[in-house]
Design a protein around this motif. Structure first.
Motif, short mmCIF file in Angstrom:
data_model
loop_
_atom_site.label_atom_id
_atom_site.label_comp_id
_atom_site.label_asym_id
_atom_site.label_seq_id
_atom_site.Cartn_x
_atom_site.Cartn_y
_atom_site.Cartn_z
N PRO A 46 6.11 11.93 -5.92
CA PRO A 46 6.02 11.79 -4.46
C PRO A 46 6.17 13.14 -3.77
O PRO A 46 6.93 14.00 -4.22
CB PRO A 46 7.18 10.85 -4.11
CG PRO A 46 7.52 10.16 -5.40
CD PRO A 46 7.23 11.16 -6.48
N ASP A 50 4.13 11.24 1.02
CA ASP A 50 4.66 9.91 0.73
C ASP A 50 5.92 9.61 1.54
O ASP A 50 6.11 8.49 2.03
CB ASP A 50 4.99 9.79 -0.76
CG ASP A 50 3.77 10.07 -1.64
OD1 ASP A 50 2.97 9.15 -1.83
OD2 ASP A 50 3.63 11.22 -2.10
N PHE A 78 -2.95 9.82 -2.81
CA PHE A 78 -2.09 9.45 -1.67
C PHE A 78 -2.60 8.20 -0.98
O PHE A 78 -1.83 7.28 -0.66
CB PHE A 78 -1.99 10.59 -0.67
CG PHE A 78 -1.38 10.17 0.65
CD1 PHE A 78 -0.03 9.89 0.73
CD2 PHE A 78 -2.17 10.01 1.78
CE1 PHE A 78 0.54 9.46 1.93
CE2 PHE A 78 -1.61 9.59 2.97
CZ PHE A 78 -0.25 9.32 3.05
N THR A 81 -1.80 5.25 -3.00
CA THR A 81 -0.37 4.96 -2.93
C THR A 81 -0.04 4.24 -1.63
O THR A 81 0.74 3.28 -1.60
CB THR A 81 0.45 6.27 -3.02
OG1 THR A 81 0.17 6.93 -4.25
CG2 THR A 81 1.94 5.98 -2.94
#
Length: 282
Positions: A46, A50, A78, A81
């Protein structure tokens, strides 16, 4: 029906095979250099994106997020995520997209584009970008939607070229993007993140170790190397020797610091931008 768990082949470590997919010049497959698959998740590090940007986006603080950078900077990882976090929070998927996702969360419709520099099937790149940026046209943000949030990963040169070519249609957006690329300042709900300015060897402002240090720690975590303990070849295997070196409480930190110093020198010379993909590949 779940597939039966396959037993380990003697004298093998599946994690080594996974590592080989991170190598961009791999003769077998370099699938691990793109996107965020299960292997990448295992060693995903991360970043401030994040910790700071992701929750702000899901809270509706921005209307448009533009992430630029070189191939391998982690733009797509990203976005994926963020999608994973959104679906974990109850997001509802809409029509599937090959180059991104569309979903609804807390009354807001999110649209992601993993690579705004490419065509999509028979649709030219210009048309892809027109469709994506359509809500943000005009000379001011008065008519821009408040319940739609778009996120795009795109090459900086392609982004600037598109907004310059169609300045009459996206005049105000072009100004915000130009300012954002220089300063990183978000205005009128438009955030521009230029990963070309990120250093993988810089420590975070809160003192957290660099991306380099945390990635190396993830790759050499003992849990990934337990299979080596029962291997007949470990006494003469250079991989096992290297992992033992990194895991040694006395020697490991010194070796890691020397490697990080080499990458710091590359960064300070300013001739090459080290991406996360390059780092993982090395």
């Amino acid at each position: 029906v779940n597939a039966p768990v396959q037993p380990l082949r003697p004298n093998t470590n599946p994690f080594v095979e996974q590592l080989q997919t991170f190598y961009s010049q791999s003769q077998n497959t370099n699938a691990g250099t793109r996107g965020l698959d299960s292997t990448m998740l295992q060693t995903y590090v991360p970043t401030l994106l994040d910790r700071d940007l992701l929750p702000a986006v899901l809270a509706g603080e921005f209307r448009l997020v533009v992430i630029t950078g070189n191939a391998g900077d982690g733009k797509t990882a990203f976005l994926q995520t963020l999608e994973k976090e959104a679906f974990g929070s109850g997001a509802v998927a809409q029509a599937p997209r090959a180059n991104g996702a569309r979903f609804v969360l807390n009354g807001r419709t999110y649209l992601t584009n993993y690579d705004g520099s490419q065509d999509e099937g028979d649709t030219s790149n210009d048309d892809v970008l027109h469709s994506f940026f359509a809500p943000f046209h005009g000379a001011n943000p008065a008519a821009w939607p408040l319940d739609a949030i778009h996120l795009i990963a795109i090459n900086e040169g392609r982004l600037v070229d598109f907004l310059t070519t169609y300045r009459d249609r996206y005049g105000y957006l072009g100004q915000l993007v130009e300012t954002g690329l220089r300063s990183g300042t978000a205005t009128d709900g438009v955030a521009v993140v230029n990963l070309n300015l990120r250093s993988v060897v810089a420590a975070a402002q809160d003192g957290e170790p660099s991306i380099f240090a945390r990635l190396l720690r993830a790759l050499t975590a003992p849990a990934n190397w337990t299979a080596c303990q029962t291997c007949d070849l470990k006494a003469r295997c250079y991989v096992h020797h290297n992992i033992q070196t990194f895991q040694d409480p006395q020697v490991g930190p010194k070796v890691a610091k020397r490697l990080e110093t080499l990458y710091t020198l590359v960064h300070l010379r300013g001739e090459k931008h080290t991406t996360v993909r390059m780092l993982r590949s090395a």
